[in-house]
Design a protein around this motif. Structure first.
Motif, mmCIF file in Angstrom:
data_model
loop_
_atom_site.group_PDB
_atom_site.id
_atom_site.type_symbol
_atom_site.label_atom_id
_atom_site.label_comp_id
_atom_site.label_asym_id
_atom_site.label_seq_id
_atom_site.Cartn_x
_atom_site.Cartn_y
_atom_site.Cartn_z
ATOM 1 N N ALA A 104 0.691 -1.014 0.180
ATOM 2 C CA ALA A 104 0.164 -0.247 0.591
ATOM 3 C C ALA A 104 0.397 1.363 0.693
ATOM 4 O O ALA A 104 0.588 2.406 -0.463
ATOM 5 C CB ALA A 104 -0.811 -0.308 1.085
ATOM 6 N N LEU A 126 3.764 1.857 -1.525
ATOM 7 C CA LEU A 126 4.865 1.956 -3.009
ATOM 8 C C LEU A 126 3.188 2.531 -3.363
ATOM 9 O O LEU A 126 3.445 2.834 -4.775
ATOM 10 C CB LEU A 126 5.497 0.670 -3.439
ATOM 11 C CG LEU A 126 6.489 0.040 -2.179
ATOM 12 C CD1 LEU A 126 7.356 -1.178 -3.085
ATOM 13 C CD2 LEU A 126 7.241 1.535 -2.237
ATOM 14 N N SER A 127 2.717 2.292 -3.506
ATOM 15 C CA SER A 127 1.049 2.368 -5.024
ATOM 16 C C SER A 127 0.749 4.399 -4.164
ATOM 17 O O SER A 127 1.106 4.491 -5.226
ATOM 18 C CB SER A 127 -0.021 1.860 -4.252
ATOM 19 O OG SER A 127 -1.168 2.540 -5.195
ATOM 20 N N TYR A 128 0.488 4.448 -3.293
ATOM 21 C CA TYR A 128 0.572 5.690 -1.920
ATOM 22 C C TYR A 128 2.448 6.880 -3.324
ATOM 23 O O TYR A 128 1.461 7.562 -3.855
ATOM 24 C CB TYR A 128 0.436 5.881 -0.711
ATOM 25 C CG TYR A 128 0.759 7.264 -0.415
ATOM 26 C CD1 TYR A 128 -0.769 8.316 -0.631
ATOM 27 C CD2 TYR A 128 1.621 7.847 -0.213
ATOM 28 C CE1 TYR A 128 -0.571 9.492 -0.257
ATOM 29 C CE2 TYR A 128 1.783 9.501 0.198
ATOM 30 C CZ TYR A 128 0.345 9.597 0.322
ATOM 31 O OH TYR A 128 0.352 11.630 0.459
ATOM 32 N N GLU A 186 3.632 6.447 -5.789
ATOM 33 C CA GLU A 186 3.354 5.992 -6.623
ATOM 34 C C GLU A 186 2.409 6.809 -7.498
ATOM 35 O O GLU A 186 2.682 7.424 -8.137
ATOM 36 C CB GLU A 186 3.878 4.654 -7.948
ATOM 37 C CG GLU A 186 5.046 3.390 -7.727
ATOM 38 C CD GLU A 186 4.686 1.800 -8.069
ATOM 39 O OE1 GLU A 186 2.648 1.750 -8.243
ATOM 40 O OE2 GLU A 186 5.821 1.764 -8.094
ATOM 41 N N ARG A 187 1.692 6.985 -6.794
ATOM 42 C CA ARG A 187 0.750 7.900 -7.316
ATOM 43 C C ARG A 187 0.830 9.428 -6.803
ATOM 44 O O ARG A 187 0.607 9.949 -7.457
ATOM 45 C CB ARG A 187 -0.737 7.681 -6.119
ATOM 46 C CG ARG A 187 -1.519 6.315 -6.718
ATOM 47 C CD ARG A 187 -3.003 6.314 -6.051
ATOM 48 N NE ARG A 187 -2.850 6.251 -4.863
ATOM 49 C CZ ARG A 187 -2.700 5.983 -3.469
ATOM 50 N NH1 ARG A 187 -2.600 4.433 -3.506
ATOM 51 N NH2 ARG A 187 -3.228 5.900 -2.240
#
Length: 102
Positions: A1, A3-5, A7-8
């Motif tokens: 989660a 890393l996804s944040y 990246e966003r």
């Protein structure tokens, strides 16, 4: 989660934000008369500066002001690293704390 944040948000935007805060911190510390270890114009968000107080005085002041930074070089150097979640107001608050260490 996490890393996804990141990246966003965007790694480039995070870098720009943290380096901008670090430069603000560097300028403020120089204006206060501190000796910076971090070279001017550095593209890192890490800012290190020398403090002419005893390690005990530094530790007490940081504890009293509830300020979390890294104290290095046998207690003679402070290292601060603005991050994604920090703001210009955080830098100004830290500069106010640092002023108490002159």
């Amino acid at each position: 989660a996490a890393l996804s944040y990141l990246e966003r948000v965007g790694v480039d935007r995070i870098e720009a934000h943290t380096v901008r805060l670090a430069h603000r911190l560097q300028q403020g510390l120089r204006a206060l008369g501190f000796d910076l270890v971090t070279p001017e114009g550095n593209r890192s968000s890490i800012v290190a500066f020398r403090v002419g107080k005893t390690p005990e005085v530094i530790a007490r002041h940081l504890a009293e002001t509830r300020t979390a930074v890294s104290v290095r070089e046998n207690g003679t150097q402070i290292r601060a690293s603005p991050a994604l979640f920090n703001t210009a107001e955080d830098i100004d608050r830290f500069l106010s704390v640092a002023e108490g260490l002159r």
